[in-house]
Write an enzyme that holds these catalytic residues in place. Sequence first.
Site, PDB file in Angstrom:
ATOM      1  N   SER A   1       0.849  -1.187   0.000  1.00 40.23           N
ATOM      2  CA  SER A   1       0.000   0.000   0.000  1.00 40.23           C
ATOM      3  C   SER A   1       0.886   1.238   0.000  1.00 40.23           C
ATOM      4  CB  SER A   1      -0.877  -0.002   1.266  1.00 40.23           C
ATOM      5  OG  SER A   1      -1.502   1.241   1.496  1.00 40.23           O
TER       6      SER A   1
ATOM      7  N   TYR B   1      -1.758  -1.220  10.436  1.00 45.55           N
ATOM      8  CA  TYR B   1      -1.812  -1.318   8.975  1.00 45.55           C
ATOM      9  C   TYR B   1      -0.525  -0.767   8.362  1.00 45.55           C
ATOM     10  CZ  TYR B   1      -3.937  -1.202   4.314  1.00 45.55           C
ATOM     11  OH  TYR B   1      -4.217  -1.417   2.986  1.00 45.55           O
TER      12      TYR B   1
END
Length: 257
Positions: free
Chosen positions: A143, A156
């Site tokens: 990401s 995350y």
Amino acid sequence: MRLEMTRLEGKRVLVTGGESGIGREAVRLFVEEGALVHVIGVNRGELKSLEEEFHAESVTTSPADVSNESEMSEAVKAGGDILSGFDFIFANAGIGCEVEPIVDRDSTSFRKVLDVHVMGAFHAIKHGAPLLADGGSIVITSSTAGLAGYENTAPYVAAKHAQIGLMRTASKELAPRGIRVNTLNPGPTQTALQDGIAVQSTGLADAKAAAEEIAKSIPLGRYNTPREVAEGALFLGSDASRSITGTTLVVDGGFLG
């Protein structure tokens, strides 16, 4: 009758987290491009619907939790037996996290995010690489959060950074076999996972309004579509990227700046 060879013609592909979002769109795209795909996921209903969508001809599935090594070992082996090995592994499985500061965060939920993203990718490589043909490709969905820090999303961000470290190590270890390993690093994308993140991070109850607010910070003015991100995975998994390894491919509309 095809008039030209497609980009994954005859390739055998393993996809984790292929039941929804980016993963499901990638499965569709890979099949369109000539691949045979084995999908590993936790949602048995969605796995069944994938098989029904493709009549179990181009797509087969195995239920498994990517964070559970014994389940992954069995699922990867099952896919390898069906396809007689792999040419491309797309380690895509992931989950979101609650938006809250580190000091308020529960360590069990923190660890769960690491387990799915980091251990999941590790298990895919550990058990999939021995079944991967020399000259093959491994792509991990990381990401933009793997390349930057965002407040209140520590698990995350940490997991996505760790995936890049795993990729860089694997790319060195597997290079003697001609196997390429890279990460795909999407920015905000039109998925249910992103909707949840947007609602929590903006404080807006409506997912569409939250997405519009976040899109204001993207130079291209919009989210990625899952198809656009899947195209990035296709590029890294195909022979078009045969000289690319140990790197990150950012698909974010300029979000990182």
